[in-house]
Design a protein around this motif. Structure first.
Motif, short mmCIF file in Angstrom:
data_model
loop_
_atom_site.label_atom_id
_atom_site.label_comp_id
_atom_site.label_asym_id
_atom_site.label_seq_id
_atom_site.Cartn_x
_atom_site.Cartn_y
_atom_site.Cartn_z
N ARG A 87 0.84 -1.20 0.00
CA ARG A 87 0.00 0.00 0.00
C ARG A 87 0.87 1.25 0.00
O ARG A 87 0.60 2.21 -0.73
N HIS A 88 1.92 1.22 0.79
CA HIS A 88 2.83 2.35 0.90
C HIS A 88 3.47 2.67 -0.45
O HIS A 88 3.45 3.81 -0.91
N THR A 89 4.00 1.66 -1.10
CA THR A 89 4.64 1.83 -2.40
C THR A 89 3.64 2.29 -3.46
O THR A 89 3.90 3.21 -4.24
N GLU A 117 0.85 3.90 -3.10
CA GLU A 117 0.43 5.29 -2.89
C GLU A 117 1.54 6.26 -3.29
O GLU A 117 1.28 7.33 -3.84
#
Lengths: 208, 208
Positions: free
Chosen positions: A185-187, A189
């Motif tokens: 999710r971090h990547t 986004e």
DNA sequence: CCTACCGATCGGTAGG
DNA sequence: CCTACCGATCGGTAGG
């Protein structure tokens, strides 16, 4: 692997995680399994070791970058490739990001010289490319090409350097019903932010 | 200013610039104009000094944040206020950003606990707010609320911590014909990226 | 690549 | 808030 490479590898990891001042030659020697004076036979000083560690990292990157930029000839999909490669490079070994960040803070003058020589030409090239895309209407007209590139690099380096901590402390685990882990999710986004703040047409932005 | 405050102030600046391991109690004492044992009368150990320095920073921030979040009731302009305040807080004294970044790298476990208690509730609150705006159609539907907030904070902290270096090394000075200095361009683009990757309608994004 | 050793500096204590 | 001092560790050298 020969002793010299083992020393470099240990030093890279320890400098990245505990910092240069927080790492003693003794602990590196211990990890490699030799005595401290033996370490100083391979590298004349702690300072020399630091330089070799940094050269190593930058060399790796400066081999990949020209090839990548060669691929970025035109069109929007290409930008994705480049940003993704940047992220992958640091995700592959987060200590790379940590090392860059530490040097940036501990040795600003040294790092400025390195960036000026090794990175700035590429930033200028990319910026020119973005400027043309912007003037042609493919990209948002408000984009500041140089500043945009710098921010995307910053986001990749810092986001990944501090990632395990940031995701553990600030993101809820397992709350997204789609079974996607927090790192993904971090990547995802990060890439979305980079795209959405660059391209004119958000509808054409396809998910990864 | 009393001696204790002078010590805290010196320590904050030196920890931020040279790091905890790179700063000796002696150099702090020298700067304050006292002897090292006198410093250890005010703070029982170097470790205790570190904790007080960090408490100081976080306290400052935790006083301002609730008020700010109170102002963010609804609507898009409010988000600008919040992001701008975040950026201003670190721009006002870049050593704050450097200190946060160093602690993040040097003491990940400690910092995780602090973030979990002090920052995560606010991230959750903001994320919920973004989620509602997104579901109402005011914000881009692709936004991942939690991850977005984390990235904006990352960008503010890291961008400002490393700013003098990044702008000097990577941005051309005086090339923009509009007489805007590089620091302003840097901040402006940061805010633009935060907005453009959040709001549905880029045309309504007004320049600062 | 080792043993033996160096001066300098580290964080911290005793005692006033 | 000071002087005097401590053991531990630092990066680095001599000599083999």
């Amino acid at each position: 692997m020969d002793v010299r490479s083992q020393i470099l590898s240990s030093a890279t990891r320890m400098f990245a995680r505990r910092g240069f001042d927080g790492t003693s030659l003794q602990t590196i020697a211990d990890e490699v399994g030799i005595r401290k004076p033996s370490l100083l036979y391979h590298f004349p000083s702690k300072e020399a070791l630091r330089e070799r560690v940094l050269d190593n990292l930058i060399q790796h990157w400066s081999e990949v970058l020209p090839r990548l930029l060669g691929e970025v000839t035109s069109g929007r999909g290409q930008f994705d490739v480049l940003t993704r490669e940047l992220v992958s490079f640091f995700e592959e070994d987060p200590d790379r990001a940590r090392l860059v960040l530490r040097e940036l803070m501990d040795r600003p003058e040294d790092m400025e010289a390195r960036l000026r020589n090794g990175v700035r030409p590429w930033v200028a090239l990319l910026s020119d490319y973005i400027r043309r895309g912007r003037d042609a209407g493919d990209l948002l007209r408000e984009v500041d090409p140089e500043a945009y590139v710098v921010h995307v690099i910053t986001l990749a380096v810092c986001g990944i350097a501090a990632r395990p901590l940031l995701t553990d402390a600030l993101l809820e685990h397992g709350d997204a019903g789609d079974g996607v882990d927090v790192e993904t999710r971090h990547t995802r986004e990060l890439l979305r932010i980079a795209r959405a703040s660059l391209f004119t047409d958000p509808l054409r932005i396809e998910p990864r």
